[in-house]
Design a protein around this motif. Structure first.
Motif, PDB file in Angstrom:
ATOM      1  N   LYS A 159       9.186   8.892   7.233  1.00 29.60           N
ATOM      2  CA  LYS A 159       9.464   7.830   8.205  1.00 29.60           C
ATOM      3  C   LYS A 159      10.167   6.659   7.545  1.00 29.60           C
ATOM      4  O   LYS A 159      11.075   6.036   8.122  1.00 29.60           O
ATOM      5  CB  LYS A 159       8.160   7.370   8.859  1.00 29.60           C
ATOM      6  N   TRP A 160       9.756   6.345   6.314  1.00 27.76           N
ATOM      7  CA  TRP A 160      10.408   5.243   5.592  1.00 27.76           C
ATOM      8  C   TRP A 160      11.875   5.583   5.300  1.00 27.76           C
ATOM      9  O   TRP A 160      12.754   4.723   5.429  1.00 27.76           O
ATOM     10  CB  TRP A 160       9.654   4.973   4.291  1.00 27.76           C
ATOM     11  N   LEU A 161      12.137   6.819   4.925  1.00 25.02           N
ATOM     12  CA  LEU A 161      13.516   7.236   4.651  1.00 25.02           C
ATOM     13  C   LEU A 161      14.390   7.103   5.899  1.00 25.02           C
ATOM     14  O   LEU A 161      15.536   6.653   5.828  1.00 25.02           O
ATOM     15  CB  LEU A 161      13.537   8.675   4.141  1.00 25.02           C
ATOM     16  N   LYS A 162      13.821   7.464   7.053  1.00 23.14           N
ATOM     17  CA  LYS A 162      14.592   7.340   8.290  1.00 23.14           C
ATOM     18  C   LYS A 162      14.912   5.887   8.597  1.00 23.14           C
ATOM     19  O   LYS A 162      16.045   5.549   8.963  1.00 23.14           O
ATOM     20  CB  LYS A 162      13.811   7.968   9.451  1.00 23.14           C
ATOM     21  N   ARG A 163      13.913   5.009   8.459  1.00 18.43           N
ATOM     22  CA  ARG A 163      14.140   3.587   8.745  1.00 18.43           C
ATOM     23  C   ARG A 163      15.102   2.964   7.750  1.00 18.43           C
ATOM     24  O   ARG A 163      15.829   2.034   8.074  1.00 18.43           O
ATOM     25  CB  ARG A 163      12.816   2.829   8.737  1.00 18.43           C
ATOM     26  N   ASP A 204       0.810  -1.205   0.000  1.00 13.93           N
ATOM     27  CA  ASP A 204       0.000   0.000   0.000  1.00 13.93           C
ATOM     28  C   ASP A 204       0.845   1.258   0.000  1.00 13.93           C
ATOM     29  O   ASP A 204       0.441   2.293   0.534  1.00 13.93           O
ATOM     30  CB  ASP A 204      -0.917   0.016   1.231  1.00 13.93           C
ATOM     31  N   VAL A 205       2.021   1.207  -0.601  1.00 15.43           N
ATOM     32  CA  VAL A 205       2.894   2.385  -0.638  1.00 15.43           C
ATOM     33  C   VAL A 205       2.216   3.520  -1.392  1.00 15.43           C
ATOM     34  O   VAL A 205       2.431   4.694  -1.085  1.00 15.43           O
ATOM     35  CB  VAL A 205       4.251   2.023  -1.282  1.00 15.43           C
ATOM     36  N   HIS A 206       1.354   3.184  -2.365  1.00 18.00           N
ATOM     37  CA  HIS A 206       0.691   4.218  -3.152  1.00 18.00           C
ATOM     38  C   HIS A 206      -0.208   5.104  -2.305  1.00 18.00           C
ATOM     39  O   HIS A 206      -0.582   6.198  -2.734  1.00 18.00           O
ATOM     40  CB  HIS A 206      -0.131   3.569  -4.265  1.00 18.00           C
ATOM     41  N   THR A 207      -0.568   4.666  -1.094  1.00 16.86           N
ATOM     42  CA  THR A 207      -1.429   5.459  -0.221  1.00 16.86           C
ATOM     43  C   THR A 207      -0.638   6.320   0.763  1.00 16.86           C
ATOM     44  O   THR A 207      -1.237   7.086   1.522  1.00 16.86           O
ATOM     45  CB  THR A 207      -2.369   4.550   0.577  1.00 16.86           C
ATOM     46  N   TRP A 208       0.680   6.196   0.772  1.00 18.33           N
ATOM     47  CA  TRP A 208       1.503   6.930   1.736  1.00 18.33           C
ATOM     48  C   TRP A 208       1.415   8.447   1.490  1.00 18.33           C
ATOM     49  O   TRP A 208       1.443   8.918   0.360  1.00 18.33           O
ATOM     50  CB  TRP A 208       2.964   6.517   1.628  1.00 18.33           C
TER      51      TRP A 208
END
Length: 423
Positions: A36-40, A25-29
């Motif tokens: 947050k994804w970049l930090k992780r 479901d990345v298209h809903t981000w």
């Protein structure tokens, strides 16, 4: 204290399901979720540039290329960061091919061709009645987007179908029992495996335990899958059809029992009501020895193998492609279950082989038709004539059902707030 523990456990389960669901479901981000994804992923230094300066959300993230990272306006300077970040983005793209395909087609503004279809969790597209239009309203810019309606009423019908088939199967097994050939005149047929491997008394129980484990896994998949009603409908339709075919083969030919350990005596259920009662006992116990059901005479072909094989195929089809451990375990349990059937001398080898072949081929054939709109709609009249159940159940399902997941139960808002803070 106990209630808090239960709620905390539910929250952890919900959080785990969300992690799996987020892969698809990345298209809903929103931009914040991308940050947050970049930090992780280990790129906190680019959060401000991506999310605030250039407002990159999930859809934009999926469409990024290495050239986008190198050139203005992003213009990343560190080569190692470019390569590592691109690898992470490509992983997201592979896990979200279905939505990425739609995004690319909408951006291009071109009509999807009959033969275009995505690998993995992608979909097969073709011209149909419904289209999504881009800014240009010309016919060349129409793009078909598949829909997946739950159609719960069809799922109920498919359940009634398999329910009725199981009743018929139980009654046919009673009829076949009365036609069991006398072992004195018709000893067990020669069989390469049964003649070579000594009987293991506990093997059949192990087969049924293996089947219960696969069934439990499949129930969890159904619970968490976003398109659970379509999956249930397919499971009921395929299971009912294979068992209906099994009824016909059992009625046509009665084989001698495969082992002397099976104490079978014909003509035990001559009266109709006695047969009906015995059929109810078999049906209510699902034909399993674990529930106290003992039958003989139903040896064309193996019902246990059918159930094991279908469960294995459904689990591997409707779970993420990167769950290699689950898929390998499912296949191992399927094959070991078949081995246990033979080791218990409950079926001839040919019964097991035919059951596996018919179940797996019918599953693959059904899904090939369902996943390919060209095959399904190329000759509708012939499909309706030869596969009426398929045409009815799959009439509103377009393309490959994407493996998307969700937590089916509501979570109190206070726990949802805690979860968002943890993320």
């Amino acid at each position: 204290m106990g209630m808090w523990s239960i709620q905390h456990s539910l929250l952890r389960i919900h959080h785990s399901v969300q992690k799996v669901a987020n892969m698809c479901d990345v298209h809903t981000w929103k931009c914040q979720r991308v940050g947050k994804w970049l930090k992780r992923a280990g790129f906190p230094q680019y959060v401000q540039s991506f999310t605030q300066e250039h407002r990159i959300d999930g859809m934009a993230l999926l469409s990024l290329t290495e050239m986008d990272l190198r050139s203005p306006p992003l213009e990343l300077k560190v080569l190692g960061d470019i390569k590592r970040l691109m690898l992470a983005i490509r992983k997201l793209q592979r896990e979200n091919q279905y939505h990425l395909a739609i995004t690319q087609r909408l951006e291009n503004g071109t009509r999807l061709r009959h033969r275009e279809f995505m690998q993995g969790n992608g979909s097969d597209f073709a011209e149909s009645d419904g289209f999504t239009h881009s800014d240009d309203s010309s016919s060349e810019n129409r793009v078909y987007i598949p829909t997946f309606k739950p159609e719960i009423w069809k799922t109920v019908i498919s359940f009634l179908y398999v329910f009725l088939v199981f009743l018929v199967t139980a009654f046919v097994m009673v009829i076949v029992h009365d036609r069991v050939p006398d072992r004195e005149k018709f000893p067990p047929l020669p069989d390469l495996f049964l003649d070579s491997v000594p009987r293991i008394p506990w093997a059949f129980v192990m087969c049924e335990i293996t089947g219960l484990v696969l069934c439990a896994i499949w129930c969890i998949v159904l619970l968490l899958h976003k398109h659970r009603f379509i999956l249930m409908r397919r499971m009921f339709a395929l299971t009912g059809t294979v068992f209906m075919l099994r009824c016909l083969t059992m009625l046509m030919t009665s084989l001698s029992v495969p082992g002397d350990h099976l104490e079978c005596s014909g003509k035990l259920y001559g009266d109709f009501w006695t047969r009906l009662h015995r059929a109810f006992v078999i049906w209510s116990g699902l034909g399993m020895t674990l529930t106290g059901v003992h039958t003989c005479g139903d040896y064309m072909f193996s019902g246990h193998t059918v159930v094991l094989t279908l469960l294995n195929h459904f689990i591997t089809e409707y779970t993420p492609r990167n769950m290699y451990t689950l898929h390998i375990s499912s296949w191992v349990m399927n094959l070991f279950g078949i081995f246990f059937i033979l080791a218990a001398h409950e079926h001839y080898s040919i019964d097991v082989f035919i059951a596996f072949y018919i179940s797996s081929r019918l599953f693959l054939y059904y899904h090939t038709l369902a996943n390919n709109r060209v095959l399904k709609h190329g000759d509708k009249d012939r499909t309706r004539a030869w596969f009426p159940l398929f045409s009815f159940f799959e009439s509103e399902v377009d393309g490959i059902v994407p493996n998307e997941y969700e937590w089916p139960f509501p979570i109190p808002s206070i726990f949802m707030e805690n979860e968002e803070n943890d993320m």
